[in-house]
Scaffold this motif. Structure first.
Motif, PDB file in Angstrom:
ATOM      1  N   THR A  16      -3.108 -52.110 -66.561  1.00 50.25           N
ATOM      2  CA  THR A  16      -2.881 -53.198 -67.492  1.00 50.25           C
ATOM      3  C   THR A  16      -3.771 -53.255 -68.708  1.00 50.25           C
ATOM      4  O   THR A  16      -3.195 -53.436 -70.007  1.00 50.25           O
ATOM      5  N   HIS A  17      -4.942 -53.319 -68.393  1.00 52.57           N
ATOM      6  CA  HIS A  17      -5.836 -53.356 -69.540  1.00 52.57           C
ATOM      7  C   HIS A  17      -5.821 -52.028 -70.265  1.00 52.57           C
ATOM      8  O   HIS A  17      -5.789 -52.179 -71.664  1.00 52.57           O
ATOM      9  N   GLN A  18      -5.660 -50.996 -69.720  1.00 56.08           N
ATOM     10  CA  GLN A  18      -5.581 -49.576 -70.642  1.00 56.08           C
ATOM     11  C   GLN A  18      -4.323 -49.720 -71.453  1.00 56.08           C
ATOM     12  O   GLN A  18      -4.370 -49.494 -72.711  1.00 56.08           O
ATOM     13  N   ALA A  19      -3.149 -50.245 -70.962  1.00 57.09           N
ATOM     14  CA  ALA A  19      -1.973 -50.167 -71.722  1.00 57.09           C
ATOM     15  C   ALA A  19      -2.076 -51.307 -72.835  1.00 57.09           C
ATOM     16  O   ALA A  19      -1.706 -51.085 -73.892  1.00 57.09           O
ATOM     17  N   LEU A  20      -2.819 -52.580 -72.574  1.00 57.70           N
ATOM     18  CA  LEU A  20      -3.051 -53.464 -73.453  1.00 57.70           C
ATOM     19  C   LEU A  20      -3.848 -52.952 -74.850  1.00 57.70           C
ATOM     20  O   LEU A  20      -3.497 -52.995 -75.832  1.00 57.70           O
ATOM     21  N   HIS A  21      -4.838 -52.476 -74.432  1.00 54.56           N
ATOM     22  CA  HIS A  21      -5.866 -51.441 -75.126  1.00 54.56           C
ATOM     23  C   HIS A  21      -5.074 -50.565 -76.143  1.00 54.56           C
ATOM     24  O   HIS A  21      -5.459 -50.586 -77.332  1.00 54.56           O
ATOM     25  N   ALA A  22      -4.532 -49.875 -75.614  1.00 55.59           N
ATOM     26  CA  ALA A  22      -3.708 -48.805 -76.191  1.00 55.59           C
ATOM     27  C   ALA A  22      -2.628 -49.318 -77.218  1.00 55.59           C
ATOM     28  O   ALA A  22      -2.478 -48.730 -78.448  1.00 55.59           O
ATOM     29  N   THR A  23      -1.949 -50.299 -76.777  1.00 54.51           N
ATOM     30  CA  THR A  23      -0.946 -50.790 -77.529  1.00 54.51           C
ATOM     31  C   THR A  23      -1.581 -51.617 -78.967  1.00 54.51           C
ATOM     32  O   THR A  23      -0.990 -51.353 -79.978  1.00 54.51           O
ATOM     33  N   LYS A  24      -2.673 -52.328 -78.550  1.00 51.98           N
ATOM     34  CA  LYS A  24      -3.396 -52.985 -79.773  1.00 51.98           C
ATOM     35  C   LYS A  24      -3.921 -51.947 -80.612  1.00 51.98           C
ATOM     36  O   LYS A  24      -4.089 -52.121 -81.898  1.00 51.98           O
ATOM     37  N   GLN A  25      -4.509 -50.829 -80.244  1.00 52.52           N
ATOM     38  CA  GLN A  25      -5.069 -49.741 -81.072  1.00 52.52           C
ATOM     39  C   GLN A  25      -3.988 -49.187 -81.819  1.00 52.52           C
ATOM     40  O   GLN A  25      -4.245 -48.827 -83.070  1.00 52.52           O
ATOM     41  N   ALA A  26      -2.921 -48.964 -81.294  1.00 53.11           N
ATOM     42  CA  ALA A  26      -1.819 -48.506 -82.189  1.00 53.11           C
ATOM     43  C   ALA A  26      -1.343 -49.348 -83.150  1.00 53.11           C
ATOM     44  O   ALA A  26      -0.945 -49.250 -84.400  1.00 53.11           O
ATOM     45  N   VAL A  27      -1.099 -50.875 -82.905  1.00 50.46           N
ATOM     46  CA  VAL A  27      -0.640 -51.588 -83.857  1.00 50.46           C
ATOM     47  C   VAL A  27      -1.641 -51.826 -84.972  1.00 50.46           C
ATOM     48  O   VAL A  27      -1.558 -52.545 -86.145  1.00 50.46           O
ATOM     49  N   LEU A  28      -2.960 -51.725 -84.551  1.00 46.13           N
ATOM     50  CA  LEU A  28      -4.193 -52.276 -85.546  1.00 46.13           C
ATOM     51  C   LEU A  28      -4.429 -50.860 -86.439  1.00 46.13           C
ATOM     52  O   LEU A  28      -5.205 -51.278 -87.596  1.00 46.13           O
TER      53      LEU A  28
END
Length: 150
Positions: A16-28
């Motif tokens: 869950t943490h990895q998916a959230l981090h990867a998604t935020k990295q992509a949107v940022l």
């Protein structure tokens, strides 16, 4: 004694943490920020003048990592670091006008992710999930071994 991976809660939390981090990295990325840079700017907007050590604790990174993050943000003109009025060896960090502009763009992007995640659950489920995650943190902090005696 072994435990099947399907029963290891830590693996689910990590995914869950990895998916959230990867998604935020992509949107940022279009805002020109990494997740740690965004976290630093967000905390600085809420706590202007915080020290690098305080910011590192707030963002859950090591002080050397935060120093690198702040150096990069300062080089881009997004933060100013000035000596503290009483503690000359402590640098106070504040957002610049450019930093506020970049943060506003990045935060709008990150909030969309947070809202989408929140909308996946009912209000009752969100409340329960937060309580369960808090219990996980409390337990893990309670069982974490302290430093080894010298």
């Amino acid at each position: 004694m072994t435990m099947p991976s399907s029963e290891r809660l830590g693996a689910y939390v990590k995914r869950t943490h990895q998916a959230l981090h990867a998604t935020k990295q992509a949107v940022l990325k279009p805002a020109g920020l990494t997740v740690p840079q965004y976290a630093a700017l967000l905390h600085l907007s809420e706590h202007p003048g915080i020290s690098a050590a305080g910011l590192a604790r707030a963002c859950a990174v090591t002080p050397p990592t935060m120093n690198t993050v702040l150096k990069n943000l300062q080089e881009r003109g997004l933060v100013d670091r000035t000596p503290h009025a009483w503690h000359g060896n402590v640098l106070e960090t504040r957002l610049t006008e450019a930093g506020q502009t970049v943060l506003a763009d990045a935060d709008a992007r990150a909030v969309r992710v947070e809202r989408a995640l929140a909308e996946e659950f009912t209000e009752e489920e969100r409340t329960t999930l937060i309580a369960l995650l808090d219990r996980c943190v409390d337990l893990l902090e309670a069982v974490r071994p302290g430093p080894e005696p010298k």
